[in-house]
Design a protein around this motif. Sequence first.
Motif, short mmCIF file in Angstrom:
data_model
loop_
_atom_site.label_atom_id
_atom_site.label_comp_id
_atom_site.label_asym_id
_atom_site.label_seq_id
_atom_site.Cartn_x
_atom_site.Cartn_y
_atom_site.Cartn_z
N ASP A 109 -5.96 9.75 -8.81
CA ASP A 109 -6.84 9.25 -7.52
C ASP A 109 -7.29 7.83 -7.91
N ASP A 110 -7.80 7.68 -9.19
CA ASP A 110 -8.20 6.38 -9.63
C ASP A 110 -7.20 5.14 -9.89
N ASP A 111 -5.89 5.64 -10.39
CA ASP A 111 -4.91 4.82 -10.28
C ASP A 111 -4.64 4.31 -8.95
N ILE A 112 -4.56 5.09 -7.94
CA ILE A 112 -4.24 4.67 -6.58
C ILE A 112 -5.08 3.78 -6.12
N ARG A 113 -6.39 4.24 -6.21
CA ARG A 113 -7.27 3.51 -5.78
C ARG A 113 -7.45 2.07 -6.47
N ALA A 114 -7.32 1.83 -7.80
CA ALA A 114 -7.19 0.60 -8.32
C ALA A 114 -5.95 -0.25 -7.90
N ARG A 115 -4.74 0.21 -7.44
CA ARG A 115 -3.67 -0.46 -6.89
C ARG A 115 -4.09 -0.87 -5.66
N LEU A 116 -4.66 -0.13 -4.51
CA LEU A 116 -5.08 -0.57 -3.44
C LEU A 116 -6.06 -1.40 -3.38
N GLN A 117 -7.10 -1.47 -4.28
CA GLN A 117 -8.20 -2.57 -4.37
C GLN A 117 -7.69 -3.90 -4.59
N LYS A 139 0.78 3.95 -2.98
CA LYS A 139 0.74 5.55 -2.65
C LYS A 139 1.80 6.33 -3.39
N ALA A 171 0.92 -1.11 0.01
CA ALA A 171 -0.17 -0.15 -0.12
C ALA A 171 0.92 1.34 0.08
#
Length: 71
Positions: free
Chosen positions: A36-44, A30, A26
Amino acid sequence: MAWMVWIGALLTLAGVALLVYCIMAALKAKKLGGTDDDIRARLQKIVPLNLLALMTSALGLAAVTIGIILG
């Protein structure tokens, strides 16, 4: 029932190690930045591993507790 305590301890340690991996992944996600969408996709992608780590740790602690009670 000592074997159950040892197996539970190993499961707990494996779960904690996986939690540490999730934290590092994580932080890396970051740090790479992006939208934000790229980071959210990686975190998901990390979320299922995180849940598996928590479940493994919980099962390990349950096995340790049961082993101590029955031992």
